[in-house]
Design a protein around this motif. Structure first.
Motif, mmCIF file in Angstrom:
data_model
loop_
_atom_site.group_PDB
_atom_site.id
_atom_site.type_symbol
_atom_site.label_atom_id
_atom_site.label_comp_id
_atom_site.label_asym_id
_atom_site.label_seq_id
_atom_site.Cartn_x
_atom_site.Cartn_y
_atom_site.Cartn_z
ATOM 1 N N LYS A 1 0.863 -1.183 0.000
ATOM 2 C CA LYS A 1 0.000 0.000 0.000
ATOM 3 C C LYS A 1 0.899 1.231 0.000
ATOM 4 O O LYS A 1 1.862 1.304 0.760
ATOM 5 C CB LYS A 1 -0.865 -0.042 1.257
ATOM 6 C CG LYS A 1 -1.934 0.977 1.332
ATOM 7 C CD LYS A 1 -2.775 0.710 2.576
ATOM 8 C CE LYS A 1 -3.894 1.698 2.705
ATOM 9 N NZ LYS A 1 -4.689 1.444 3.910
ATOM 10 N N SER A 2 0.585 2.203 -0.831
ATOM 11 C CA SER A 2 1.433 3.398 -0.953
ATOM 12 C C SER A 2 1.289 4.331 0.243
ATOM 13 O O SER A 2 0.187 4.604 0.715
ATOM 14 C CB SER A 2 1.091 4.169 -2.224
ATOM 15 O OG SER A 2 1.464 3.438 -3.356
ATOM 16 N N PHE A 3 2.399 4.828 0.705
ATOM 17 C CA PHE A 3 2.495 5.841 1.750
ATOM 18 C C PHE A 3 2.069 7.180 1.140
ATOM 19 O O PHE A 3 2.350 7.440 -0.038
ATOM 20 C CB PHE A 3 3.952 5.879 2.221
ATOM 21 C CG PHE A 3 4.288 6.977 3.167
ATOM 22 C CD1 PHE A 3 3.827 6.957 4.476
ATOM 23 C CD2 PHE A 3 5.094 8.030 2.770
ATOM 24 C CE1 PHE A 3 4.155 7.970 5.359
ATOM 25 C CE2 PHE A 3 5.425 9.043 3.648
ATOM 26 C CZ PHE A 3 4.957 9.017 4.947
ATOM 27 N N PRO A 4 1.378 8.050 1.879
ATOM 28 C CA PRO A 4 0.942 9.330 1.310
ATOM 29 C C PRO A 4 2.082 10.143 0.681
ATOM 30 O O PRO A 4 1.882 10.796 -0.339
ATOM 31 C CB PRO A 4 0.326 10.067 2.503
ATOM 32 C CG PRO A 4 -0.135 8.982 3.402
ATOM 33 C CD PRO A 4 0.876 7.868 3.249
ATOM 34 N N GLY A 5 3.271 10.077 1.266
ATOM 35 C CA GLY A 5 4.410 10.789 0.678
ATOM 36 C C GLY A 5 4.759 10.261 -0.702
ATOM 37 O O GLY A 5 5.106 11.018 -1.608
ATOM 38 N N SER A 6 4.657 8.944 -0.888
ATOM 39 C CA SER A 6 4.923 8.340 -2.204
ATOM 40 C C SER A 6 3.889 8.794 -3.220
ATOM 41 O O SER A 6 4.220 9.093 -4.367
ATOM 42 C CB SER A 6 4.892 6.817 -2.101
ATOM 43 O OG SER A 6 5.862 6.355 -1.216
ATOM 44 N N ILE A 7 2.638 8.836 -2.785
ATOM 45 C CA ILE A 7 1.563 9.297 -3.671
ATOM 46 C C ILE A 7 1.829 10.745 -4.087
ATOM 47 O O ILE A 7 1.659 11.115 -5.254
ATOM 48 C CB ILE A 7 0.197 9.151 -2.979
ATOM 49 C CG1 ILE A 7 -0.104 7.665 -2.716
ATOM 50 C CG2 ILE A 7 -0.918 9.791 -3.804
ATOM 51 C CD1 ILE A 7 -1.277 7.424 -1.785
ATOM 52 N N ALA A 8 2.280 11.560 -3.138
ATOM 53 C CA ALA A 8 2.572 12.973 -3.429
ATOM 54 C C ALA A 8 3.720 13.107 -4.430
ATOM 55 O O ALA A 8 3.640 13.915 -5.366
ATOM 56 C CB ALA A 8 2.906 13.712 -2.133
ATOM 57 N N THR B 1 14.324 9.804 -8.732
ATOM 58 C CA THR B 1 15.626 9.419 -8.193
ATOM 59 C C THR B 1 15.743 9.801 -6.725
ATOM 60 O O THR B 1 16.306 9.046 -5.929
ATOM 61 C CB THR B 1 16.763 10.067 -9.012
ATOM 62 O OG1 THR B 1 16.667 9.604 -10.370
ATOM 63 C CG2 THR B 1 18.132 9.705 -8.472
ATOM 64 N N ILE B 2 15.205 10.942 -6.348
ATOM 65 C CA ILE B 2 15.246 11.375 -4.946
ATOM 66 C C ILE B 2 14.532 10.363 -4.060
ATOM 67 O O ILE B 2 14.984 10.056 -2.959
ATOM 68 C CB ILE B 2 14.611 12.776 -4.787
ATOM 69 C CG1 ILE B 2 15.456 13.824 -5.501
ATOM 70 C CG2 ILE B 2 14.440 13.139 -3.315
ATOM 71 C CD1 ILE B 2 14.770 15.172 -5.655
ATOM 72 N N THR B 3 13.444 9.793 -4.552
ATOM 73 C CA THR B 3 12.650 8.880 -3.727
ATOM 74 C C THR B 3 13.262 7.494 -3.609
ATOM 75 O O THR B 3 12.838 6.714 -2.751
ATOM 76 C CB THR B 3 11.216 8.737 -4.279
ATOM 77 O OG1 THR B 3 11.247 8.024 -5.520
ATOM 78 C CG2 THR B 3 10.562 10.088 -4.456
#
Length: 170
Positions: free
Chosen positions: A82-89, A127-129
């Protein structure tokens, strides 16, 4: 483009034009369902293990959850169920970078200039993520690259090693 399957850059046989923006939306579970149809076709009833990283890791989790009787074990690397809200952003920012490129053309750009600037910025953001803050610190810190102080014609020139790395990845 897509390699080995149909995607937005493929030609829609009904229209003779590339699918582009008309290509149907799909999710990880759709990819896994297609993979298990292939396994059925090949006569493979059960997998010893389903292994993947990143998107493949999401597929391995989905395969194990959807077909528990067919997946004995699964290994997932650098992926989540499940995606973390930061990943979705971050993904939203990446899509925005591409969609705000003047050559995006609502996704119908395949027969003209690619939205290269938007794609480059999206790759830099991606790349940052892919790395942790600790890894960025160990790898680059606040280090400047050699010669960074020589060209002071603009205050916006690349100065830090991490900036050069991101520009290279883009």
């Amino acid at each position: 483009g897509c390699y080995g399957s149909t995607g937005p850059s493929a030609v829609d046989p009904r229209t003779g034009k590339r699918y582009g923006s008309t290509f149907p939306r799909f999710e990880v579970r759709d990819q896994v369902a297609a993979q298990f149809l292939l396994l059925d076709y090949l006569g493979i009833e059960r997998l010893h293990a389903c292994v993947g990283s990143s998107l493949g890791g999401m597929q391995s989790i989905c395969a194990a959850a959807t077909y528990p009787e067919r997946v004995a074990k699964f290994v997932t690397i650098s992926a989540c169920a499940k995606s973390f809200p930061g990943s979705i952003a971050f993904r939203h920012a990446q899509r925005s970078a591409i969609m705000n490129d003047p050559f995006w053309k609502n996704g119908d750009y395949y027969d003209s200039k690619l939205p290269e600037s938007g794609l480059r910025l999206a790759r830099e953001v991606g790349t940052i993520t892919y790395r942790s803050g600790q890894e960025w610190q160990q790898r680059f810190g606040q280090g400047r690259f050699e010669g960074a102080d020589k060209d002071r014609t603009t205050g916006l020139a690349l100065e830090f090693q991490i900036e050069r790395y991101l520009a290279h990845q883009g």
